[in-house]
Design an enzyme around this catalytic site. Structure first.
Site, mmCIF file in Angstrom:
data_model
loop_
_atom_site.group_PDB
_atom_site.id
_atom_site.type_symbol
_atom_site.label_atom_id
_atom_site.label_comp_id
_atom_site.label_asym_id
_atom_site.label_seq_id
_atom_site.Cartn_x
_atom_site.Cartn_y
_atom_site.Cartn_z
ATOM 1 C CB SER A 109 -0.888 -0.011 1.247
ATOM 2 O OG SER A 109 -1.474 1.254 1.432
ATOM 3 C CD GLN A 129 -2.826 1.236 -2.982
ATOM 4 O OE1 GLN A 129 -2.453 1.095 -1.829
ATOM 5 N NE2 GLN A 129 -3.488 2.315 -3.401
ATOM 6 C CE1 TYR A 131 -6.277 3.872 -2.314
ATOM 7 C CE2 TYR A 131 -4.529 4.230 -0.724
ATOM 8 C CZ TYR A 131 -5.671 3.558 -1.125
ATOM 9 O OH TYR A 131 -6.203 2.577 -0.328
ATOM 10 C CB THR A 157 -6.502 1.421 -5.071
ATOM 11 O OG1 THR A 157 -5.691 0.248 -4.976
ATOM 12 C CG2 THR A 157 -7.832 1.168 -4.376
ATOM 13 C CE LYS A 255 -7.301 -3.729 -3.905
ATOM 14 N NZ LYS A 255 -7.714 -2.647 -3.010
ATOM 15 C CG HIS A 279 -11.009 0.066 -0.833
ATOM 16 N ND1 HIS A 279 -10.469 -0.004 0.422
ATOM 17 C CD2 HIS A 279 -10.135 0.802 -1.546
ATOM 18 C CE1 HIS A 279 -9.334 0.675 0.475
ATOM 19 N NE2 HIS A 279 -9.104 1.167 -0.724
ATOM 20 C CG ASP A 310 -9.618 -7.225 -3.456
ATOM 21 O OD1 ASP A 310 -8.660 -7.681 -2.811
ATOM 22 O OD2 ASP A 310 -10.237 -6.200 -3.133
ATOM 23 N N GLY A 311 -12.083 -9.535 -2.430
ATOM 24 C CA GLY A 311 -13.174 -9.223 -1.502
ATOM 25 C C GLY A 311 -13.893 -10.461 -1.006
ATOM 26 N N GLY A 312 -13.809 -10.695 0.298
ATOM 27 C CA GLY A 312 -14.598 -11.762 0.921
ATOM 28 C C GLY A 312 -13.958 -13.134 0.930
ATOM 29 N NE ARG A 314 -12.923 -12.745 5.712
ATOM 30 C CZ ARG A 314 -12.848 -11.733 4.834
ATOM 31 N NH1 ARG A 314 -12.199 -11.901 3.683
ATOM 32 N NH2 ARG A 314 -13.390 -10.566 5.097
ATOM 33 N N GLY A 333 -7.294 -9.508 1.552
ATOM 34 C CA GLY A 333 -6.924 -8.350 2.364
ATOM 35 C C GLY A 333 -6.921 -8.664 3.843
HETATM 36 C C1 LIG Z 1 -7.510 -2.439 7.137
HETATM 37 C C2 LIG Z 1 -7.547 -2.347 5.652
HETATM 38 C C3 LIG Z 1 -6.691 -1.462 4.998
HETATM 39 C C4 LIG Z 1 -6.726 -1.363 3.593
HETATM 40 N N1 LIG Z 1 -5.849 -0.522 2.975
HETATM 41 C C5 LIG Z 1 -5.815 -0.489 1.620
HETATM 42 C C6 LIG Z 1 -4.863 0.302 0.947
HETATM 43 O O1 LIG Z 1 -4.063 0.994 1.566
HETATM 44 N N2 LIG Z 1 -4.847 0.271 -0.419
HETATM 45 C C7 LIG Z 1 -5.725 -0.505 -1.139
HETATM 46 O O2 LIG Z 1 -5.670 -0.521 -2.379
HETATM 47 N N3 LIG Z 1 -6.642 -1.253 -0.517
HETATM 48 C C8 LIG Z 1 -6.695 -1.285 0.825
HETATM 49 N N4 LIG Z 1 -7.608 -2.082 1.455
HETATM 50 C C9 LIG Z 1 -8.488 -2.941 0.648
HETATM 51 C C10 LIG Z 1 -7.795 -4.264 0.363
HETATM 52 O O3 LIG Z 1 -6.713 -4.093 -0.524
HETATM 53 C C11 LIG Z 1 -8.761 -5.257 -0.283
HETATM 54 O O4 LIG Z 1 -9.357 -4.665 -1.399
HETATM 55 C C12 LIG Z 1 -9.857 -5.755 0.659
HETATM 56 O O5 LIG Z 1 -9.379 -5.915 1.975
HETATM 57 C C13 LIG Z 1 -10.373 -7.085 0.125
HETATM 58 O O6 LIG Z 1 -11.386 -7.591 0.912
HETATM 59 P P1 LIG Z 1 -11.154 -8.716 2.041
HETATM 60 O O7 LIG Z 1 -10.560 -7.997 3.203
HETATM 61 O O8 LIG Z 1 -12.514 -9.235 2.293
HETATM 62 O O9 LIG Z 1 -10.191 -9.742 1.468
HETATM 63 C C14 LIG Z 1 -7.611 -2.174 2.850
HETATM 64 C C15 LIG Z 1 -8.451 -3.068 3.519
HETATM 65 C C16 LIG Z 1 -8.423 -3.171 4.893
HETATM 66 C C17 LIG Z 1 -9.331 -4.164 5.577
#
Ligand SMILES: Cc1cc2nc3c(=O)[nH]c(=O)nc-3n(C[C@H](O)[C@H](O)[C@H](O)COP(=O)(O)O)c2cc1C
Length: 390
Positions: A109, A129, A131, A157, A255, A279, A310-312, A314, A333
C-alpha cells in the site's frame, strides 16, 4: 512456528486477532463503511455458491501454480495492499517474507508503514499500490521510487470515495503518538500485554507515518497529512489512468473495477489486469459483492486483460469458486492481516497454507486436476445471484 499457535482457519485467526489486538487496532482492521452491507455481502455471497462433489476417479494430484502480471505464483492467491499500521512491529515486511516463503506475490500500500525498499528486499514479487493523490509530478516520483526499489507491477486503486462513517463507530487513531494520545490509548494497550510486549521488545512504537507517499529522499509524511492531500486531489480522468500506465511502462492493475463499462475503458487505457474489487466493503456501501459482478466483467474483457477477484475470500473453496466464475487468481486483504495479528509472519504463512490446502482439497472434492480447468459448471449458482453493472 510454535505448534499451539497454529490455526486451522481464517475465522480462528480472526478470533485470536480480536483477543490479541487493542480494541482500536482490531476495529481499524474490521473497517467497513456505513451499514456494512457490502462488507458482509462479500463474504455471504461465497456461502451462497455451492459445489458438486464426486466420489471416485479423481486425479491423484492437482496443479495450483499459475502466473499473474508476468509473475509465477505457486497458487492463485495474491496479498492485497493494506496499510498495517500498529498490527505488528514488522508490519508489511512480515507479510512480504511470508508471501515470499510461500511463493506468492503481494501488493504494498501507498499507506504502508514500511518503506518499499525494505519490502521488496523481503519479497521480490511486490506490486506497488498507488492512489491518485497530489500532482502528476508527485505521482510520477512515487512511481519512479517503486521502480528503483524493484517492484515488478503497479496497482492503481481508484474506487475510494471517502465514505468512512460507520454505524458502529470508528476507532480513535491519533495524528501522532504524543503523551496525550498515549494516555488515551494506554488502557487498551495494557489490556493486551502480548501485543504491547511485541513492540516493547523491539524498542519501537506503532508507526503512524507513510514513508512511500514521499519521493526519493523526502521525509515520510504523517498518515493524516497524506490523507488530507489525497482528499483535496480532484478525481482522476481516464486520460490520467492511461498516463499512469504509460509512466509505469510495466504490468499494471486497475483495482476497484466492478462495472462492465469501466472494465472496457480500463482495457482501452492500456491496463494489463483488473481487480474486481469494492475495497473490501470499506468504501461505497451498497455495491454488490464482487463475486456477483465478476462473471459479467470477465466476459466483457475476455482474454485482453487478466481479471482477479478481491473481496470476501476466507477459504480455499472461495478461491476455487472465484476462478470457476472467471477469475485468474484472487486477492486477500483481511485474511493475512488476521494471521499477522495472531502470530506475526508465521501467522501470515499459516493463512496462506490454509488457503492453499483448501484450494487443493476443493479441487479433489470436485474432481478437477488443475485450477486452469475450472468453469461455471463447477459451481452451483442460485437463481438471481449475478449482478451486471454498467
Ligand atoms: C484495514 C484495511 C486497509 C486497507 N488498505 C488499503 C490500501 O491501503 N490500499 C488498497 O488498495 N486497498 C486497501 N484495502 C483494501 C484491500 O486491498 C482489499 O481490497 C480488501 O481488503 C479485500 O477484501 P477482504 O478484506 O474481504 O479480502 C484495505 C483493507 C483493509 C481491511
Amino acid at each position: 512456528m510454535v505448534a499451539d499457535r497454529w490455526f486451522e482457519s481464517v475465522a480462528v485467526a480472526q478470533r485470536r486477532a480480536r483477543r490479541r489486538l487493542p480494541r482500536s487496532v482490531y476495529r481499524a482492521l474490521v473497517a467497513g463503511s456505513e451499514r456494512g452491507a457490502t462488507m458482509d455481502d462479500n463474504v455471504a455471497a461465497f456461502a451462497e455458491l455451492g459445489l458438486a462433489p464426486t466420489v471416485a476417479g479423481q486425479p491423484p494430484s492437482r496443479e495450483l501454480a499459475t502466473t499473474l502480471m508476468g509473475q509465477p505464483i505457486s497458487f492463485p492467491v495474491v496479498v492485497s495492499p493494506t496499510g498495517v499500521q500498529a498490527v505488528h512491529p514488522d508490519g508489511e515486511v512480515a507479510i512480504a517474507r511470508a508471501a515470499a516463503s510461500r511463493g506468492v506475490a503481494a501488493g504494498l500500500s501507498s499507506f504502508a508503514s514500511r518503506p518499499v525498499e525494505e519490502v521488496v528486499a523481503a519479497n521480490p514479487k511486490t506490486f506497488f499500490q498507488l492512489y491518485w493523490s497530489g500532482s502528476r509530478d508527485d505521482i510520477a516520483r512515487r512511481i519512479e521510487r517503486a521502480r528503483a526499489a524493484g517492484c515488478v507491477g503497479m496497482i492503481a486503486t481508484l474506487d475510494w470515495s471517502f465514505a468512512t462513517a460507520r454505524d458502529w463507530g470508528s476507532p480513535y487513531i491519533p495524528e501522532r503518538l504524543d503523551v496525550r494520545a498515549a494516555l488515551r490509548l494506554a488502557p487498551e494497550a495494557i489490556a493486551r500485554p502480548a501485543w504491547l510486549w511485541s513492540y516493547l521488545r523491539t524498542g519501537t512504537l506503532p508507526e503512524l507515518t507513510v514513508p512511500n507517499m514521499a519521493g526519493p529522499g523526502q521525509p515520510a509524511p504523517s498518515f493524516f497529512g497524506a490523507y488530507g492531500e489525497w482528499m483535496q486531489t480532484p478525481p482522476p480522468t481516464w486520460d490520467d489512468v492511461a498516463w499512469m500506465v504509460a509512466t509505469w511502462r510495466g504490468p499494471f492493475m486497475l483495482k476497484g473495477v466492478i462495472r462492465v463499462d469501466d472494465a472496457k475503458r480500463a482495457v482501452d487505457a492500456g491496463v494489463s489486469a483488473i481487480s474486481v474489487s469494492n475495497h473490501g466493503g470499506n468504501n461505497l456501501d451498497g455495491t454488490p459483492a464482487t463475486v456477483r459482478a465478476l462473471p459479467a466483467v470477465a466476459r466483457a474483457v475476455g482474454d485482453r486483460v487478466e481479471v482477479v477477484l478481491d473481496g470476501g475470500v476466507r477459504r480455499g473453496s472461495d478461491v476455487v469458486k472465484a476462478m470457476a466464475l472467471g477469475a485468474r487468481a484472487v486477492m486477500v486483504g483481511r485474511a493475512p492481516l488476521w494471521g499477522l495479528a495472531a502470530n506475526g509472519r508465521a501467522g501470515v504463512e499459516n493463512v496462506l497454507d490454509v488457503l492453499r490446502a483448501g484450494i487443493d482439497s476443493t479441487l479433489r472434492g470436485i474432481g478437477r486436476s488443475s485450477v486452469h480447468e475450472l468453469s461455471e459448471d463447477d459451481v452451483v449458482v442460485p437463481a438471481g445471484f449475478f449482478r451486471q453493472l454498467g
